[in-house]
Structure formats: structure tokens, C-alpha cells
Scaffold this motif. Structure first.
Motif, mmCIF file in Angstrom:
data_model
loop_
_atom_site.group_PDB
_atom_site.id
_atom_site.type_symbol
_atom_site.label_atom_id
_atom_site.label_comp_id
_atom_site.label_asym_id
_atom_site.label_seq_id
_atom_site.Cartn_x
_atom_site.Cartn_y
_atom_site.Cartn_z
ATOM 1 N N GLN A 147 3.814 32.537 46.132
ATOM 2 C CA GLN A 147 2.480 32.011 46.432
ATOM 3 C C GLN A 147 1.404 33.025 46.035
ATOM 4 O OE1 GLN A 147 2.496 30.952 50.591
ATOM 5 N NE2 GLN A 147 4.274 29.602 50.386
ATOM 6 N N SER A 182 -1.376 31.781 60.281
ATOM 7 C CA SER A 182 -0.677 32.750 59.446
ATOM 8 C C SER A 182 -0.893 32.482 57.964
ATOM 9 C CB SER A 182 0.824 32.737 59.765
ATOM 10 O OG SER A 182 1.520 33.650 58.946
ATOM 11 N N GLU A 183 -0.874 31.212 57.554
ATOM 12 C CA GLU A 183 -1.022 30.894 56.137
ATOM 13 C C GLU A 183 -2.397 31.279 55.620
ATOM 14 O OE1 GLU A 183 0.569 27.340 53.316
ATOM 15 O OE2 GLU A 183 -0.680 26.724 55.014
ATOM 16 N N GLU A 217 6.827 34.034 49.913
ATOM 17 C CA GLU A 217 5.394 34.316 49.953
ATOM 18 C C GLU A 217 4.891 34.951 48.664
ATOM 19 O OE1 GLU A 217 4.474 35.018 54.693
ATOM 20 O OE2 GLU A 217 5.260 36.697 53.510
ATOM 21 N N LEU A 267 -4.021 24.303 50.241
ATOM 22 C CA LEU A 267 -2.801 25.022 50.613
ATOM 23 C C LEU A 267 -1.580 24.121 50.686
ATOM 24 C CD1 LEU A 267 -4.104 27.573 53.293
ATOM 25 C CD2 LEU A 267 -3.769 27.869 50.830
#
Length: 289
Positions: free
Chosen positions: A161, A78-79, A158, A143
Motif C-alpha cells: 500500500q 489505524s488505516e 502494508e 482507501l
């Protein structure tokens, strides 16, 4: 932040794997606290984080310990998919903006790595945080920095980010527009304080460009949810020079600022996201930052 199911960019180099995760350096191991010291030294005192980390880890910079540049197909977690999607958003937005002004946007490549990796700008290290190298037109990200944002800066979400990625892509836009070269030339003939002041204006413009991106991306894809903008503003505030210097050394030294104060970073990101106009991001002619 809404992003699931949208297009993912192919402009990714995944150099992770083969060396294990985390923040190991050389033959030893460097903790989060040491990395924070290196980050602060890099940002504010002109000290290479690699120098500090090499001294503390006993690593003399053996080239054999540098991560390989071999790329693998990007992971499908997912990341990673989130990063690919945010990069695609930046491609769509800046392609549209450049086209509207009669130009062509050449997107950067985003490199995912762990620990450290060679770049055209020298050895890239996790300790420096995400960065853009104009010499190879690539954005570099470990990451694990997003975990550091939560642990060190208490910034979550999110969209915070995404702001980090958009800021680095903003430096790529500056490079394409010739702004970075002009600033570098001016810095070579400036005093240390003057050079730092130019760096502040360059960084604040990248913050503004990140705001411009957010404005257009939301118009295109309706990506923003309640609290997203506040998360990005919290991120901008948390990494202001004055805030970080106060936390790290208990005193603020304005002449050593290289990224701008918390208030300035918030102000210029806000200006970009509210206006959505690149011309509103001319920090170099601004009388007051």
C-alpha cells in the motif's frame, strides 16, 4: 512494515463522510466486478471509467450527486494514520533529496474520498484507483482501493500500500521537475502508439521514484521488515499491463500499454530501491525498459 509512532503528515484533506462508505455511485450501486471493468477500460482502452459507470448505473452525472469538497479533520483509525505516516515519509525523503540538489520540495496534499470527488483534473472516481492531479498538485485516494488490491490482485501487506502512495507521489515529483509537462507536450504531437509509449516511460519512472523513496525511507526510519520488498514487487507485477490485459481479455496488445509490463514495473522499482538515486530513473533515455 514498521511505522507506528512516527510523524504523521498534516497535508491531508479528508472528504469522506456524509455519503456512506463503499462503492456506491449515484442513485444505484456498482459492484466490484463492474468497477474492475471500468478500471481496466480506463487503464488500457482510453475509455473514461465514469462513462462506463454512468451507463451501468443510470447516472447521468448529476452534479448534486458529486461528493462535497468539504474537508473534515482526518479520522484517527489505524488505516488513516498509516496513510498519514507514509505521506510524512515521502515528505521527509523528497525534502532531503531536493535540498541536496539545491532545490525546495513542495509536498502534495493527499485527499481521502469515497465514491467520487471534484478535482482540478475533472471528476475523480473510485473506479480509477489512486491518482495524481498535477493541476492542483493533489494525490487522490479512496482507501477502499486497498481492499480491491487484495480481492482483485491478491496483493497484501502494508508496504504494498505504501508503494501505491509513493508511486503517486512520484508523479508529483515528476511534475515539480517539469517532466510531466514535457511528456504531455510530446504526447500531443504523437500517434496513439507513441503517446502510449511515452506514458509507459512516465509510469515506470514513477515506479523507480517509489523505489528511491523506499531506499531512503528505510535508511531514515528502518521501516522495512522481512517480506516487505517482496510485497511491493508483487504489487508492481500484479498491475502490469500485460498481466491485466491477459486476465481481462485473454490477449495482450503491447501498443495499448500505458503503464508497462509486469517485468518492467518490477525492474524499475527494483532499480530505484537498490540504487536510491534519482539519476538511475531516467526511463526516457533508456534503450531497453
Amino acid at each position: 512494515m514498521r511505522w507506528e509512532g512516527d510523524r504523521e503528515s498534516d497535508n491531508i484533506e479528508d472528504r469522506r463522510g456524509g455519503g456512506g462508505g463503499g462503492f456506491g455511485f449515484g442513485g444505484g450501486s456498482i459492484g466490484i466486478g463492474t468497477i474492475i471493468i471500468a478500471v481496466i477500460a480506463s487503464w488500457f482502452f482510453g475509455v473514461s471509467p465514469s462513462t462506463i459507470l454512468n451507463l451501468l448505473s443510470g447516472d447521468g452525472g448529476n452534479p448534486a450527486q458529486v461528493q462535497s469538497t468539504q474537508s473534515h479533520p482526518p479520522a484517527n483509525d489505524s488505516e488513516t494514520r498509516f496513510v498519514r505516516t507514509v505521506l510524512a515519509y515521502t515528505e521527509d525523503v523528497w525534502s532531503q533529496i531536493f535540498q541536496a540538489n539545491g532545490a525546495r520540495y513542495d509536498p502534495p496534499t493527499l485527499v481521502l474520498f469515497t465514491r467520487r470527488t471534484p478535482t482540478a483534473c475533472g471528476l475523480g472516481q473510485s473506479a480509477t484507483g489512486p491518482f495524481y492531479c498535477p493541476a492542483d498538485q493533489k494525490v487522490y485516494i479512496d482507501l477502499a482501493f486497498f481492499n480491491l488490491m487484495q480481492q482483485r490482485f491478491h496483493v497484501t501487506g502494508e508496504f504494498s500500500q505504501a508503494y501505491v502512495i509513493a508511486h503517486e507521489v512520484g508523479h508529483h515529483v515528476q511534475n515539480l521537475l517539469g517532466i510531466s509537462d514535457k511528456v504531455d507536450a510530446a504526447r500531443r504531437h504523437a500517434s496513439e502508439a507513441q503517446a502510449n509509449a511515452l506514458s509507459v516511460r512516465l509510469e515506470l519512472q514513477a515506479d523507480c521514484f517509489a523505489g528511491v523513496w523506499a531506499n531512503h525511507a528505510n535508511q531514515m526510519r528502518n521501516i522495512l521488515e522481512q517480506g516487505d520488498v517482496e510485497a511491493a514487487l508483487n504489487a508492481a507485477s500484479a498491475i502490469g499491463d500485460d498481466t491485466l490485459q491477459q486476465q481481462s481479455q485473454g490477449v495482450v496488445v503491447p501498443d495499448s500499454f500505458t503503464h508497462g509490463t509486469s517485468a518492467q514495473r518490477v525492474r524499475w522499482f527494483t532499480r530505484g530501491i537498490q540504487s536510491g538515486r534519482v539519476e538511475q530513473c531516467n526511463t526516457f533515455d533508456a534503450g531497453q525498459l
